[in-house]
Design an enzyme around this catalytic site. Structure first.
Site, PDB file in Angstrom:
ATOM      1  N   LYS A 157     -65.079 -13.732  30.781  1.00  0.00           N
ATOM      2  CA  LYS A 157     -63.933 -12.837  31.020  1.00  0.00           C
ATOM      3  C   LYS A 157     -62.668 -13.681  31.179  1.00  0.00           C
ATOM      4  O   LYS A 157     -62.711 -14.765  31.773  1.00  0.00           O
ATOM      5  CB  LYS A 157     -64.207 -12.015  32.284  1.00  0.00           C
ATOM      6  CG  LYS A 157     -63.182 -10.935  32.575  1.00  0.00           C
ATOM      7  CD  LYS A 157     -63.616 -10.098  33.787  1.00  0.00           C
ATOM      8  CE  LYS A 157     -62.615  -9.013  34.134  1.00  0.00           C
ATOM      9  NZ  LYS A 157     -63.054  -8.197  35.288  1.00  0.00           N
ATOM     10  N   SER A 165     -63.050  -3.244  34.611  1.00  0.00           N
ATOM     11  CA  SER A 165     -62.130  -4.023  33.817  1.00  0.00           C
ATOM     12  C   SER A 165     -62.806  -5.009  32.877  1.00  0.00           C
ATOM     13  O   SER A 165     -62.171  -5.490  31.930  1.00  0.00           O
ATOM     14  CB  SER A 165     -61.180  -4.787  34.734  1.00  0.00           C
ATOM     15  OG  SER A 165     -61.879  -5.727  35.526  1.00  0.00           O
ATOM     16  N   SER A 174     -66.039  -3.468  38.349  1.00  0.00           N
ATOM     17  CA  SER A 174     -65.651  -3.964  37.029  1.00  0.00           C
ATOM     18  C   SER A 174     -66.732  -4.647  36.211  1.00  0.00           C
ATOM     19  O   SER A 174     -66.516  -4.905  35.028  1.00  0.00           O
ATOM     20  CB  SER A 174     -64.477  -4.926  37.164  1.00  0.00           C
ATOM     21  OG  SER A 174     -63.290  -4.195  37.185  1.00  0.00           O
TER      22      SER A 174
HETATM   23  N1  GLN Z   1     -61.453  -0.129  38.463  1.00  0.00           N
HETATM   24  C1  GLN Z   1     -61.237  -0.710  39.758  1.00  0.00           C
HETATM   25  C2  GLN Z   1     -59.774  -1.026  39.914  1.00  0.00           C
HETATM   26  O1  GLN Z   1     -59.048  -0.655  39.080  1.00  0.00           O
HETATM   27  C3  GLN Z   1     -62.082  -1.916  39.919  1.00  0.00           C
HETATM   28  C4  GLN Z   1     -61.593  -3.069  39.179  1.00  0.00           C
HETATM   29  C5  GLN Z   1     -62.402  -4.297  39.380  1.00  0.00           C
HETATM   30  O2  GLN Z   1     -63.548  -4.239  39.858  1.00  0.00           O
HETATM   31  N2  GLN Z   1     -61.811  -5.422  39.069  1.00  0.00           N
HETATM   32  O3  GLN Z   1     -59.355  -1.627  40.846  1.00  0.00           O
END
Ligand code: GLN
Length: 484
Positions: free
Chosen positions: A74, A149, A173
């Site tokens: 990532k 994400s 994410s």
């Molecule tokens: N979707 C969640 C957010 O927008 C989690 C994101 C993540 O785990 N990095 O914060």
């Protein structure tokens, strides 16, 4: 010999051992697949073929648990001298001079670093649409999001553009995109995997973890990633078991809790049905499933979006155009340093990042700190305590990973609240610091993947693996491939 079915860590390690193939063939196979399908998926933000081929030469001299296995990373994890942008304009041109600890560990075990994956900007999002580079597309249905994400990491694994990948999980994410792409994703216990070299979003919640094609690969990769690191003060110094030893097909007598609060309003019918069917099988395999309660669940989303944004606003303060990446050119010579910072940040951050910074700064500001941030910390303790209570009588907790199957691109982009609700089942594990996996448990009528989440006790990834492996080996969801 090289078929899509074999593009898994454990299969490739066998084939290498039997000398049936060599890593170069695998890499070339992936390159040709990427050439064909990447224009439709757009999972990668960076892939340097020449560098990878060069690295291959060194790998033949190395030994290790992942020798010759391509792993995609990532884009918020630092890889020395390669772009690390968090899919944000503000980090364009930034190439860190050092490796994250997880990258050091992968290199030491002979893995081939196979490109950087697209993501929501700074990991803010659940759909991969907030990336500065544009969205990634779900390999099961190109009109749908891959989740986020770590959407690029999950889509690349699902579409066989890579073998496995690393993601990061602050509120879901790793697990939510794994669920939406029909693959396996684990968020380890907070402190199990070093965060050194992970660009921080919310430091008290972030964890790096694997996204893989099956549970066995997930255990193999965790064996390499997990362990104490003195450079991360939150990393915990307790021994790392051999996770592959937990891959036993036996769950008789295991006590599984099903939290009542996770099956109320908002859950998609097909998701609910898939979990219910999984539970029938789990009972047949001899586990005891009973309803439990996590009474503070309804506060989890609000609590998370206060704590996560507060920490993000502080972590992102360093991106000011001086030390890293993008710097504004639109500035008059008379402008002062504050104007320079603010113009750089205005031009460099996308809308969601700005929203988080503003929200986070607000909840930390004098006069609001007690009412929001401090209170959220207290509720976080209550949420953690809910889990402690339940784990006195249960070994594991089972829930859906995401309330819905993959949704359409653009569907939630203009409605942040509905986007934030995509994380309703995943964020509690981050607030409590416990480990949780997502694995495939069915498909909708339209052929879109559905995932189930298994949460465990702190530092008890082994029980999660044993359970997940048993379930997986008694089903064939993980063998299905998107037709792309
Ligand atoms: N979707 C969640 C957010 O927008 C989690 C994101 C993540 O785990 N990095 O914060």
């Amino acid at each position: 010999m090289l078929e899509r079915e074999n593009l898994k860590i454990h299969r490739l390690l066998e084939l290498y051992k039997e000398e049936k193939i060599v890593p170069e063939e695998v890499v070339n196979f992936l390159f040709s697949r990427i050439e064909k399908i990447e224009p439709k998926i757009k999972a990668f933000v960076y892939l340097n073929k020449e560098k990878i081929l060069k690295e291959l030469e060194n790998i033949s001299k190395k030994n290790g648990k992942l020798k010759g296995i391509p792993i995609t990373v990532k884009d918020n994890i630092c890889v020395r001298n390669e772009p690390t942008t968090c899919a944000s304009k503000i980090l364009s041109g930034f190439a860190p001079p050092y490796d994250a600890t997880v990258i050091e560990r992968l290199r030491k075990e002979g893995a081939i670093l196979f490109g950087k994956a697209n993501m929501d900007e700074f990991a803010f999002g659940s759909s991969c649409e907030t990336s500065f580079y544009g969205p990634t597309y779900n390999p099961w249905d190109l009109s749908c999001v891959p989740g986020g994400s770590s959407g690029g990491s999950a889509a690349a694994v699902a579409s066989d553009e890579t073998i496995a990948s690393l993601g990061s999980d602050t509120g879901g994410s790793i697990r939510q995109p794994a669920s939406l792409c029909g693959v396996v994703g684990l968020k380890p216990t907070y402190g199990r995997v070093s965060r050194y070299g992970l660009v921080a979003f919310a430091s008290s919640l972030d964890q790096i973890g694997p996204i893989t094609k099956d549970v066995e690969d997930c255990a193999i990769l965790m064996n390499v990633l997990a362990g104490y690191d003195e450079r991360d003060s939150t990393s915990v110094n307790i021994p790392v078991p051999d996770y592959t030893r937990a891959l036993v097909k036996e769950i008789k007598g295991m006590k599984i809790g099903m939290p009542r609060e996770y099956f109320l309003e908002g859950i998609n019918k097909e998701v609910k049905k898939a979990i219910e069917e999984a539970i029938v099988l789990i009972k047949d395999l001899g586990a005891e499933v009973k309803e439990i309660s996590l009474p503070h669940t309804e506060y989890a989303v609000a609590t998370y979006y206060i704590i996560a944004t507060a920490e993000a606003s502080s972590n992102l303060a360093r991106f000011d155009g001086v030390q890293y990446g993008y710097r504004t050119k639109n500035i008059s010579p008379e402008a002062d340093i504050i104007q320079f910072y603010s113009r750089t940040r205005k031009e460099g951050f996308g809308n969601e990042a700005k929203r988080r910074i503003i929200l986070g700064t607000y909840v930390l500001s004098r006069g609001y700190y007690d009412a929001y941030y401090l209170r959220a910390l207290k509720v976080r303790t209550l949420i953690r305590k809910d889990f402690e209570d339940v784990f006195k009588e249960c070994d594991l907790i089972i829930t859906p990973t995401s309330p819905t199957p993959p949704f359409k691109l653009g569907e939630k982009l203009e409605d942040p609240l509905s986007m934030y609700l995509s994380d309703i089942y995943t964020i509690s594990a981050n607030l409590a610091g416990i480990p949780a996996i997502s694995l495939p448990c069915g498909f909708t009528q339209e052929g879109l993947p559905i995932g189930m989440q298994i949460m465990g006790k702190p530092f008890d990834e082994e029980t999660i693996f044993r359970f997940a492996y048993t379930y997986e080996q008694n089903t064939d969801w993980h063998l299905k491939k998107p037709p792309i």
